[in-house]
Design a protein around this motif. Structure first.
Motif, mmCIF file in Angstrom:
data_model
loop_
_atom_site.group_PDB
_atom_site.id
_atom_site.type_symbol
_atom_site.label_atom_id
_atom_site.label_comp_id
_atom_site.label_asym_id
_atom_site.label_seq_id
_atom_site.Cartn_x
_atom_site.Cartn_y
_atom_site.Cartn_z
ATOM 1 N N LEU A 54 0.801 -1.005 0.159
ATOM 2 C CA LEU A 54 -0.119 -0.071 0.035
ATOM 3 C C LEU A 54 1.034 1.218 0.118
ATOM 4 N N LEU A 55 2.110 1.152 0.490
ATOM 5 C CA LEU A 55 3.049 2.518 0.511
ATOM 6 C C LEU A 55 3.578 2.524 -0.753
ATOM 7 N N THR A 56 4.233 1.435 -1.435
ATOM 8 C CA THR A 56 5.135 1.723 -2.420
ATOM 9 C C THR A 56 4.612 2.315 -3.723
ATOM 10 N N LYS A 57 5.336 2.792 -4.263
ATOM 11 C CA LYS A 57 4.946 3.523 -5.753
ATOM 12 C C LYS A 57 5.493 2.821 -6.931
ATOM 13 N N SER A 58 6.616 1.930 -6.520
ATOM 14 C CA SER A 58 7.075 1.162 -7.851
ATOM 15 C C SER A 58 6.177 0.376 -8.208
ATOM 16 N N SER A 59 5.694 0.199 -9.595
ATOM 17 C CA SER A 59 4.811 -0.704 -10.218
ATOM 18 C C SER A 59 5.474 -2.159 -10.092
ATOM 19 N N GLN A 60 6.725 -1.984 -10.275
ATOM 20 C CA GLN A 60 7.327 -3.418 -10.343
ATOM 21 C C GLN A 60 7.323 -4.342 -9.027
ATOM 22 N N LEU A 61 7.895 -3.263 -7.927
ATOM 23 C CA LEU A 61 7.856 -3.674 -6.401
ATOM 24 C C LEU A 61 6.319 -3.908 -6.079
ATOM 25 N N GLN A 62 5.165 -3.169 -6.580
ATOM 26 C CA GLN A 62 3.919 -3.606 -6.206
ATOM 27 C C GLN A 62 3.483 -4.976 -6.816
ATOM 28 N N ASN A 63 4.093 -5.246 -8.176
ATOM 29 C CA ASN A 63 3.735 -6.767 -8.650
ATOM 30 C C ASN A 63 4.267 -7.716 -7.695
ATOM 31 N N ILE A 64 5.527 -7.447 -7.244
ATOM 32 C CA ILE A 64 6.177 -8.820 -6.591
ATOM 33 C C ILE A 64 5.525 -8.631 -5.055
ATOM 34 N N LEU A 65 5.117 -7.422 -4.468
ATOM 35 C CA LEU A 65 4.485 -7.256 -3.272
ATOM 36 C C LEU A 65 3.135 -8.084 -3.245
ATOM 37 N N GLY A 66 2.349 -7.760 -4.408
ATOM 38 C CA GLY A 66 1.125 -8.245 -4.264
ATOM 39 C C GLY A 66 1.256 -9.825 -4.351
ATOM 40 N N ARG A 67 1.846 -10.400 -5.263
ATOM 41 C CA ARG A 67 2.355 -11.784 -5.150
ATOM 42 C C ARG A 67 2.612 -12.488 -3.862
ATOM 43 N N GLU A 68 3.359 -11.564 -3.279
ATOM 44 C CA GLU A 68 4.092 -11.972 -1.989
ATOM 45 C C GLU A 68 3.111 -12.197 -0.955
ATOM 46 N N LEU A 69 1.921 -11.149 -0.917
ATOM 47 C CA LEU A 69 1.193 -10.958 0.240
ATOM 48 C C LEU A 69 0.137 -12.244 0.128
ATOM 49 N N TYR A 70 -0.312 -12.469 -1.164
ATOM 50 C CA TYR A 70 -1.055 -13.926 -1.321
ATOM 51 C C TYR A 70 -0.388 -15.090 -0.812
ATOM 52 N N PHE A 71 0.893 -15.201 -1.184
ATOM 53 C CA PHE A 71 1.739 -16.444 -0.959
ATOM 54 C C PHE A 71 1.778 -16.402 0.519
ATOM 55 N N ALA A 72 2.155 -15.381 1.136
ATOM 56 C CA ALA A 72 2.331 -15.484 2.687
ATOM 57 C C ALA A 72 1.079 -15.465 3.325
ATOM 58 N N GLY A 73 -0.091 -14.872 2.739
ATOM 59 C CA GLY A 73 -1.521 -15.424 3.389
ATOM 60 C C GLY A 73 -1.890 -16.802 3.198
ATOM 61 N N SER A 74 -1.335 -17.429 2.317
ATOM 62 C CA SER A 74 -1.634 -18.911 2.136
ATOM 63 C C SER A 74 -0.705 -19.809 2.991
ATOM 64 N N LEU A 75 0.151 -19.211 3.617
ATOM 65 C CA LEU A 75 1.147 -20.001 4.511
ATOM 66 C C LEU A 75 0.661 -19.942 5.721
ATOM 67 N N ILE A 76 -0.477 -18.999 6.279
ATOM 68 C CA ILE A 76 -0.809 -18.955 7.650
ATOM 69 C C ILE A 76 -1.771 -20.211 7.946
ATOM 70 N N PRO A 77 -2.747 -20.659 7.013
ATOM 71 C CA PRO A 77 -3.611 -21.760 7.349
ATOM 72 C C PRO A 77 -2.634 -22.930 7.151
ATOM 73 N N THR A 78 -1.688 -23.145 6.364
ATOM 74 C CA THR A 78 -0.770 -24.164 6.348
ATOM 75 C C THR A 78 -0.229 -24.517 7.670
ATOM 76 N N PHE A 79 0.601 -23.463 8.203
ATOM 77 C CA PHE A 79 1.155 -23.683 9.638
ATOM 78 C C PHE A 79 0.243 -23.823 10.615
ATOM 79 N N PHE A 80 -1.132 -23.276 10.702
ATOM 80 C CA PHE A 80 -2.162 -23.247 11.521
ATOM 81 C C PHE A 80 -2.591 -24.809 11.650
ATOM 82 N N LEU A 81 -2.970 -25.473 10.388
ATOM 83 C CA LEU A 81 -3.272 -26.724 10.256
ATOM 84 C C LEU A 81 -2.273 -27.602 10.910
ATOM 85 N N TYR A 82 -1.065 -27.445 10.738
ATOM 86 C CA TYR A 82 0.211 -28.442 11.238
ATOM 87 C C TYR A 82 0.158 -28.101 12.594
ATOM 88 N N PHE A 83 -0.071 -26.796 13.200
ATOM 89 C CA PHE A 83 -0.263 -26.755 14.706
ATOM 90 C C PHE A 83 -1.203 -27.392 15.345
#
Length: 542
Positions: A54-83
């Motif tokens: 939400l802060l960055t103005k770089s379109s390239q960095l926005q594209n990477i961060l957009g994909r990262e936040l979805y991948f990191a979001g999918s890690l949360i239920p994975t580790f919660f299920l293992y927990f």
């Protein structure tokens, strides 16, 4: 959305990351700690990704961060299920189950970062709102998130039915915190995004994670996987570091820079030292708790084995006692005098052995609180007189004189368990006096008042040394003089006598001037009264 909202999301995510690092540092060998720390770190990385997206103005960095936040979001239920799979379990999940939980993440990593099947790019509206453009497989993300969280919910609910009340409360805390936070994040960061393309409330989800992390951490701390007090202390220290470091960067002149920098370094060193102490103390506490648990388990097994052996031995003694008594009484026909003498000696030894087994069994039951006391009014003096009558022949065989002074006018009535007091206290003390007195006499005296009954058993026997006095009434405790006179002494008799006396709120003590100078055992018991409930059973107070 304002910068305050974005910074709030970043601050909460930073706290999640600090918690993850501290929990992992406390015990990085624990699978549960690793699962919890990974879950907290995933929530932190997701929140940080949202904030910087939400802060960055770089379109390239926005594209990477957009994909990262979805991948990191999918890690949360994975580790919660293992927990959830690990929680309250002694053994980790099988390799197959672990693979089914984590292997999908490799496919998701490829889908998110190397294809446009889930995400195709990032757009910015005329109002400056950033959003992610969805690909044809976008709903794979939704299925994964909800599928894993629902599976974890099912596992925790299933465990709830088969665990203790304390663990049930911990599971409730996990479910309420996790799925309460998930309801908020699910609306703001999944439903609004997936179905309404509304990215205005993207910052809400990261802030909601603190409820999820805190509630799960509280439950885990109560389950004693890590020390919540240590974590709070460490978080405060780290927070202080950040505040002091911020002061270094806002220094207005060189003097302030040196002063703030020096203060920061001093607090940094002190904080590292304090955290080291906290971690070491926590490790020591965990080792002590593990040792106490192992010791308690070992004691339970030992008591169970002792109970089994004593019970079996008692059965064999009963059969032998019946056989020798039958020989002595002529149940099998006339027997030679030598055989009768042998049967009489064997019968006495068998009864002594049976008594020993019963004492050991009773000591085990009394310690565990597995015996109840059936209390009623009885004549204490009459019980003492009955034991003396039964023991008189044994004293005569040893050439001992017995003198006694026992009231027979009914003035020694008391409220208690007549059977246990007679068998374990009165009989034990008089029998010991006979066994450990080679020559001389035994003097038994009973005195009674409206409040107490008192029995004194005084002998001219082997006496008690000062070294043996402290261990007389302990489990297995007996003096060396006792063993010289009676090699079969177990040390359980006086131990059981004290347990019975203690349960009746009385006292028992031993007096002696030393070896070969005789001894005196004194018991005082309250007369007592029938309780208001009129219950005839009082649990063991040992």
């Amino acid at each position: 959305m304002t910068l305050v909202q974005i910074y709030a999301a970043l601050a909460v995510s930073s706290i999640d990351l600090i918690i993850a690092g501290i929990v992992l540092a406390q015990n990085y060998r624990s699978r549960t700690n690793v699962a919890y720390a990974s879950m907290a770190a995933s929530a932190a990385i997701w929140g940080l990704g949202v904030g910087f997206f939400l802060l960055t103005k770089s379109s390239q960095l926005q594209n990477i961060l957009g994909r990262e936040l979805y991948f990191a979001g999918s890690l949360i239920p994975t580790f919660f299920l293992y927990f959830a799979l690990l929680f309250s379990e002694k053994e980790p999940p099988t390799r197959l189950i672990t693979a089914l939980v984590f292997l999908p993440m490799l496919a998701f990593f490829i889908l998110y970062f190397f294809t446009d099947l889930v995400l195709t790019g990032v757009t910015i509206s005329s109002e400056g709102v950033r959003s992610v453009m969805q690909g044809p497989w976008y709903h794979v993300f939704d299925v994964h998130i909800w599928g894993f969280f629902i599976t974890a919910f099912y596992i925790l609910v299933k465990k709830y039915r088969n665990v203790s009340h304390n663990t049930q409360q911990q599971i409730i805390a996990i479910l309420v915190g996790t799925y309460g936070a998930l309801s908020v994040a699910g609306i703001s960061n999944i439903i609004l995004l997936s179905f309404f393309q509304n990215f205005r409330y993207l910052w809400v989800g990261p802030i909601a994670t603190i409820v999820f992390i805190a509630s799960t951490g509280f439950a885990v701390a109560r389950f004693q996987f890590f020390n919540i007090r240590a974590i709070v202390s460490e978080i405060l220290v780290v927070a202080l570091w950040f505040v002091l470091l911020a002061r270094v960067f806002v220094s207005e002149n060189q003097y302030d820079l040196i002063l703030n920098g020096s203060f920061f370094l001093a607090v940094l060193g002190l904080g590292i030292y304090l955290i080291g102490i906290i971690v070491r103390q926590n490790d020591q506490r965990q080792r002590i708790e593990e040792q106490e648990h192992d010791l308690a388990l070992m004691n339970e097994k030992q008591e169970a084995l002792l109970h089994f052996i004593s019970h079996e031995i008692k059965g064999y003694f009963a059969k032998s006692e019946a056989a020798f008594a039958g020989i002595q009484e002529g149940d099998y026909g006339p027997a030679p005098s030598d055989l009768k003498r042998m049967a009489a000696n064997a019968l006495e030894d068998t009864r002594s052995g049976a008594s020993m087994a019963i004492n050991i069994l009773d000591a085990s039951n009394l310690k565990q609180g597995a015996i109840s006391y059936s209390k009623q009014y009885f004549d204490f003096g009459k019980s003492v007189l009955g034991v003396l009558t039964a023991q008189r022949k044994s004293a005569e065989r040893n050439g001992l004189a017995i003198d006694f002074n026992i009231p027979t006018d009914g003035s020694c009535m008391m409220y208690g368990d007549e059977l246990k007091i007679t068998r374990h206290v009165i009989t034990n003390l008089i029998d010991n006096a006979i066994r450990y007195t080679r020559a001389g006499s035994i003097d038994v005296a009973v005195t009674c008042t409206p409040e107490t009954v008192r029995m004194s058993v005084k002998d001219t026997g082997v006496g008690i040394s000062p070294e043996d006095q402290p261990i007389l009434f302990t489990e297995g405790g007996h003096g060396k003089n006792a063993l010289e006179t009676n090699v079969h002494a177990t040390g359980y008799g006086l131990f059981i006598a004290k347990l019975v006396v203690d349960a009746h709120k009385g006292t028992i003590k031993a007096l002696s001037e030393g070896p070969d100078k005789g001894s005196e055992f004194v018991v005082e018991l309250p007369v007592g009264k029938v309780p208001d409930t009129h219950s005839s059973f009082t649990p063991v107070a040992a």
